[in-house]
Design a protein around this motif. Structure first.
Motif, PDB file in Angstrom:
ATOM      1  N   GLY A 217     -14.590   4.497 -10.213  1.00  0.00           N
ATOM      2  CA  GLY A 217     -14.512   5.317  -9.078  1.00  0.00           C
ATOM      3  C   GLY A 217     -15.040   6.664  -9.118  1.00  0.00           C
ATOM      4  N   THR A 218     -15.788   7.197  -8.418  1.00  0.00           N
ATOM      5  CA  THR A 218     -16.303   8.769  -8.303  1.00  0.00           C
ATOM      6  C   THR A 218     -15.092   9.557  -8.079  1.00  0.00           C
ATOM      7  OG1 THR A 218     -17.213   8.239  -6.225  1.00  0.00           O
ATOM      8  CG2 THR A 218     -18.711   8.138  -7.961  1.00  0.00           C
ATOM      9  N   LEU A 219     -14.225   9.064  -6.957  1.00  0.00           N
ATOM     10  CA  LEU A 219     -13.180   9.797  -6.684  1.00  0.00           C
ATOM     11  C   LEU A 219     -11.886   8.839  -6.750  1.00  0.00           C
ATOM     12  CD1 LEU A 219     -14.344  10.929  -2.958  1.00  0.00           C
ATOM     13  CD2 LEU A 219     -14.109  12.262  -5.078  1.00  0.00           C
ATOM     14  N   PRO A 220     -10.536   9.542  -7.263  1.00  0.00           N
ATOM     15  CA  PRO A 220      -9.564   8.596  -7.470  1.00  0.00           C
ATOM     16  C   PRO A 220      -9.345   7.935  -5.982  1.00  0.00           C
ATOM     17  CG  PRO A 220      -8.802  11.092  -7.308  1.00  0.00           C
ATOM     18  CD  PRO A 220     -10.571  11.087  -7.457  1.00  0.00           C
ATOM     19  N   VAL A 221      -8.898   6.713  -5.914  1.00  0.00           N
ATOM     20  CA  VAL A 221      -7.981   5.922  -5.008  1.00  0.00           C
ATOM     21  C   VAL A 221      -6.518   5.770  -5.337  1.00  0.00           C
ATOM     22  CG1 VAL A 221      -8.966   3.682  -6.233  1.00  0.00           C
ATOM     23  CG2 VAL A 221      -8.309   3.799  -3.712  1.00  0.00           C
ATOM     24  N   TYR A 222      -5.938   6.104  -4.288  1.00  0.00           N
ATOM     25  CA  TYR A 222      -4.444   6.077  -4.275  1.00  0.00           C
ATOM     26  C   TYR A 222      -4.091   4.655  -3.479  1.00  0.00           C
ATOM     27  CZ  TYR A 222      -3.925  11.056  -5.556  1.00  0.00           C
ATOM     28  OH  TYR A 222      -3.918  11.906  -6.195  1.00  0.00           O
ATOM     29  N   GLN A 223      -3.690   3.712  -4.389  1.00  0.00           N
ATOM     30  CA  GLN A 223      -3.544   2.216  -4.021  1.00  0.00           C
ATOM     31  C   GLN A 223      -2.124   2.088  -3.387  1.00  0.00           C
ATOM     32  OE1 GLN A 223      -5.852   0.643  -7.742  1.00  0.00           O
ATOM     33  NE2 GLN A 223      -6.560  -0.732  -5.794  1.00  0.00           N
ATOM     34  N   ASN A 224      -2.297   1.140  -2.438  1.00  0.00           N
ATOM     35  CA  ASN A 224      -0.994   0.791  -2.041  1.00  0.00           C
ATOM     36  C   ASN A 224       0.250   0.386  -2.913  1.00  0.00           C
ATOM     37  OD1 ASN A 224      -2.658  -1.023   0.811  1.00  0.00           O
ATOM     38  ND2 ASN A 224      -2.506   1.188   0.258  1.00  0.00           N
ATOM     39  N   ILE A 225      -0.105  -0.376  -3.943  1.00  0.00           N
ATOM     40  CA  ILE A 225       0.918  -0.961  -4.661  1.00  0.00           C
ATOM     41  C   ILE A 225       1.452   0.244  -5.760  1.00  0.00           C
ATOM     42  CG2 ILE A 225       1.152  -2.324  -6.888  1.00  0.00           C
ATOM     43  CD1 ILE A 225       1.476  -3.979  -4.314  1.00  0.00           C
ATOM     44  N   THR A 226       0.471   1.081  -6.471  1.00  0.00           N
ATOM     45  CA  THR A 226       0.799   2.072  -7.278  1.00  0.00           C
ATOM     46  C   THR A 226       1.156   3.221  -6.713  1.00  0.00           C
ATOM     47  OG1 THR A 226      -0.956   2.705  -7.727  1.00  0.00           O
ATOM     48  CG2 THR A 226      -0.314   0.894  -9.061  1.00  0.00           C
ATOM     49  N   THR A 228      -0.536   5.770  -6.869  1.00  0.00           N
ATOM     50  CA  THR A 228      -0.800   6.896  -7.347  1.00  0.00           C
ATOM     51  C   THR A 228      -2.263   6.907  -7.754  1.00  0.00           C
ATOM     52  OG1 THR A 228      -0.219   5.840  -9.432  1.00  0.00           O
ATOM     53  CG2 THR A 228       1.221   7.390  -8.728  1.00  0.00           C
ATOM     54  N   ALA A 229      -2.992   7.940  -8.139  1.00  0.00           N
ATOM     55  CA  ALA A 229      -4.371   7.967  -8.299  1.00  0.00           C
ATOM     56  C   ALA A 229      -4.868   6.739  -9.463  1.00  0.00           C
ATOM     57  CB  ALA A 229      -4.800   9.302  -8.697  1.00  0.00           C
ATOM     58  N   VAL A 230      -5.859   6.228  -9.074  1.00  0.00           N
ATOM     59  CA  VAL A 230      -6.521   5.363 -10.044  1.00  0.00           C
ATOM     60  C   VAL A 230      -8.078   5.396  -9.915  1.00  0.00           C
ATOM     61  CG1 VAL A 230      -6.583   2.911 -10.595  1.00  0.00           C
ATOM     62  CG2 VAL A 230      -4.769   3.785  -9.494  1.00  0.00           C
ATOM     63  N   THR A 231      -8.845   5.400 -11.092  1.00  0.00           N
ATOM     64  CA  THR A 231     -10.280   5.272 -10.999  1.00  0.00           C
ATOM     65  C   THR A 231     -10.784   4.131 -11.860  1.00  0.00           C
ATOM     66  OG1 THR A 231     -10.128   6.803 -13.026  1.00  0.00           O
ATOM     67  CG2 THR A 231     -10.427   7.817 -10.677  1.00  0.00           C
ATOM     68  N   ASP A 232      -9.995   3.675 -12.716  1.00  0.00           N
ATOM     69  CA  ASP A 232     -10.186   2.506 -13.773  1.00  0.00           C
ATOM     70  C   ASP A 232     -10.508   1.242 -12.930  1.00  0.00           C
ATOM     71  OD1 ASP A 232     -10.296   1.348 -16.554  1.00  0.00           O
ATOM     72  OD2 ASP A 232      -8.938   0.261 -15.495  1.00  0.00           O
ATOM     73  N   ALA A 233     -11.776   0.695 -13.186  1.00  0.00           N
ATOM     74  CA  ALA A 233     -12.100  -0.211 -12.556  1.00  0.00           C
ATOM     75  C   ALA A 233     -11.104  -1.757 -12.603  1.00  0.00           C
ATOM     76  CB  ALA A 233     -13.507  -1.051 -12.932  1.00  0.00           C
ATOM     77  N   THR A 251       3.883   5.398   3.129  1.00  0.00           N
ATOM     78  CA  THR A 251       4.769   6.617   3.122  1.00  0.00           C
ATOM     79  C   THR A 251       4.512   7.446   1.482  1.00  0.00           C
ATOM     80  OG1 THR A 251       6.294   6.036   4.847  1.00  0.00           O
ATOM     81  CG2 THR A 251       6.924   7.923   3.293  1.00  0.00           C
ATOM     82  N   GLN A 252       4.718   6.626   0.541  1.00  0.00           N
ATOM     83  CA  GLN A 252       4.625   7.175  -0.867  1.00  0.00           C
ATOM     84  C   GLN A 252       3.386   7.754  -1.276  1.00  0.00           C
ATOM     85  OE1 GLN A 252       6.207   4.485   0.417  1.00  0.00           O
ATOM     86  NE2 GLN A 252       7.685   3.825  -0.806  1.00  0.00           N
ATOM     87  N   THR A 253       2.456   6.773  -0.796  1.00  0.00           N
ATOM     88  CA  THR A 253       0.927   7.170  -1.040  1.00  0.00           C
ATOM     89  C   THR A 253       0.600   8.558  -0.549  1.00  0.00           C
ATOM     90  OG1 THR A 253       0.302   4.999  -1.161  1.00  0.00           O
ATOM     91  CG2 THR A 253      -1.280   6.163  -0.915  1.00  0.00           C
TER      92      THR A 253
END
Length: 291
Positions: A217-226, A228-233, A251-253
């Motif tokens: 990812g070029t920008l971090p994505v905050y995913q529904n499950i974690t 928290t910020a993720v960029t690793d494919a 809410t937590q995201t």
């Protein structure tokens, strides 16, 4: 910092995307390509279909995705530092931050929608919105109900959607009212999204995702499950798969995005649902629509 957020199922409306389609040739070309990718004329349904046609999961999910990606292309999104999507919206977010191409994203959304519809058809199941109870109370009641019923969407404080077998959801609703819920409303859906009943769909989506190219990812994505910020494919792939049977922790995201510097949230796609939820999560942040 600006954050882009992308809506999920339920934000669709007849006429969605038509103004974008007519405004610019590059967006028209992008949206026209969707018909060929899907193998049916989804744009006619989006622009001129009936509400009933648009509510079918196999149409709804690709339609919202197409609209959201077109909106990203149409608007000034430079300066965004992070992205997130609510359920289905995670796929739109992954196109916005360069992890997926539009074509691959649309193929995955279509495969996901079909698999979810098949899982819905195989089991009598439903969802319900619980208003006015702490999350912990909702979780406790779900654990005490016989049958499958789980928290599915942590939308904002005091608003949690539960999901599961129809009878178990109905029993849970009665127990929620007894516990003091302001409302416990069965939703007009014929399936238990984000619950263990989506396991057959999860397996089919996992296969489709494993055969799709994901980029860093070029920008971090905050995913529904974690949340928290993720960029690793590879991590993004696994989180997307887990999302089908796990809860959307919206809410937590949002809380984590604010903690990491987001102070302005731009909703990209149809409707304004996410802006309302975000304001309830933290009234101090700024919200707006991309279009």
């Amino acid at each position: 910092m600006k954050a882009l957020v992308f809506p999920g199922q339920g934000s669709q409306y007849v006429g969605m995307g038509k103004d974008l389609y007519e405004a610019r040739k590059d967006i028209k070309d992008l949206m026209d390509s969707a018909n060929g990718i899907l193998g049916f004329d989804i744009l006619s349904i989006m622009f001129d279909g009936t509400s009933e046609d648009l509510q079918k999961t196999q149409v709804t999910q690709p339609a919202i995705f197409i609209h959201s990606v077109a909106a990203v292309k149409a608007t000034y999104t430079l300066g965004a530092g992070m992205v997130a999507g609510h359920s289905l919206g995670e796929f739109s977010a992954l196109v916005a931050n360069g992890v997926l191409s539009f074509e691959d994203g649309l193929k995955l959304v279509s495969a996901r929608a079909k698999a979810m519809q098949e899982a819905c058809d195989a089991n009598p199941s439903s969802m319900a919105a619980i208003l006015g109870l702490p999350d912990e109370t909702v979780e406790k009641i779900c654990n005490e109900i016989e049958g499958i019923v789980v928290p599915a969407n942590y939308n904002c404080p005091g608003q949690l959607v539960i999901s599961g077998e129809t009878e178990a959801v109905q029993k849970a609703c009665e127990a929620m009212k007894t516990a003091g819920a302001k409302r416990a409303l069965l939703l007009p859906v014929n399936g238990a999204f984000h619950s263990p009943l989506m396991e057959p769909a999860r397996k089919k989506l996992a296969e489709a995702i494993d055969n799709t190219q994901f980029r860093k990812g070029t920008l971090p994505v905050y995913q529904n499950i974690t949340t928290t910020a993720v960029t690793d494919a590879e991590e993004i792939k696994q989180n997307l798969i887990a999302q089908l049977t796990g809860p959307v922790k919206w809410t937590q995201t949002i809380q984590n995005m604010i903690k990491d510097g987001a102070h302005r949230f731009v909703e990209v796609g149809p409707g304004k649902t996410l802006q309302g939820l975000i304001k309830k999560i933290d009234p101090s942040v700024e919200t707006s629509s991309a279009i």
